[in-house]
Design an enzyme around this catalytic site. Structure first.
Site: not given
Ligand code: NAP
Length: 253
Positions: A62, A95, A150, A156, A187
């Protein structure tokens, strides 16, 4: 230093996707690990998984990284439970997808608050204990979109590009204190965030179709990012700081 002497690790956004894999990996590596996430149930479930694997872990559920008071209180809780946080992974991210001319101030501010101010608050809260210990590791999870740009993700991409600047500047300032600061821009990693974008039709294609034309012919796994973090946090990586370590299957070089 042994892992226990190295203090605790804290992973933001540790309840899902990439953050979950990083938290579990750091616990496996021997760090007492704090799993911080907005989603309290998700944070607790990851901490519980680490404990079931025989590791020390707590949930900081939280907690919104874009709120400085909440961040400071969470760092205090982690310190009281596990010892000083000497490893910080800023992974929580938000995002957004909108034509540039339609991005509202509110949306711009929210994305900057989570993706850039969040790491700023977390670093300010954690670095004093790293300085006191003469050792620290910070890894910021940015994005490969900051390499390439992008379309429709200007807010973002701007926030993630800012995170790269934060990384490089902190590396210079705190290198003399024994603290390394690096960034991993993932990526195309198969997580709930990526699948959410797929479901909303924002990828232009399915994850599987895009994976088929990715140089390594697969989507990334959260564990790929966790492995890079684990290395950057290790003792062996002490001469690596201020670097951008892309983990993207060759999509960006
Ligand atoms: P994800 O599955 O959506 O996980 C992100 C987690 O961060 C979720 O549990 C989310 O909670 C939590 N969160 C969001 N806002 C928050 C806040 N204000 N304070 C605390 N927790 C928060 O995303 P992911 O794909 O693993 O991404 C992780 C990171 O990698 C991010 O920074 C993303 O931008 C970066 N990234 C990912 C990709 C990709 O291909 N997946 C590519 C480039 C960069 P809720 O679910 O409650 O929102």
């Amino acid at each position: 230093m042994s892992t226990t002497e190295r203090g605790a690790a804290l992973v933001t956004g540790g309840g899902s996707g990439i953050g979950r894999a990083i938290a579990l990996r750091l616990a496996e590596d021997g760090f007492a690990t704090a799993v911080l996430d907005l989603n309290a149930d998700a944070a607790e479930s990851v901490a519980e998984e680490a404990r079931k694997n025989g590791h020390e872990a707590i949930a900081l559920g939280g907690v919104d990284v874009s709120d400085r008071d909440q961040v400071n209180a969470a760092l205090d809780r982690a310190k009281r439970a596990l010892g000083p946080v000497l490893v910080l992974v800023n992974n929580a991210g938000k995002t957004g997808f909108k034509e540039f001319l339609k991005i509202t101030d509110e949306s711009w501010d929210q994305i900057m608050a989570v993706n850039l101010s969040g790491p700023f608050y977390c670093c300010q809260a954690a670095i004093p204990d790293m300085i006191a210990a003469g050792w620290g590791r910070i890894v910021n999870i940015s994005s490969s979109s900051a390499h390439s740009g992008q379309q429709y993700m200007t807010h973002y991409v701007a926030s993630k590009s800012g995170l790269i600047g934060l990384t490089k500047s902190l590396a210079l300032e705190f290198g003399p204190k024994g603290i390394t600061v690096n960034t991993v821009p993932p990526g195309f990693v198969d997580t709930p965030m990526l699948r959410g974008s797929e479901q909303r039709g924002l990828l232009g294609n399915s994850v599987e179709d895009i994976a088929a034309v990715t140089p390594v012919r697969r989507a990334g796994r959260p564990e790929d990012i966790a492995a890079a973090c684990s290395f950057l946090i290790s003792e062996e990586a002490g001469y690596i700081t201020g670097q951008i370590i892309g983990v993207n299957g060759g999509r960006n070089t």
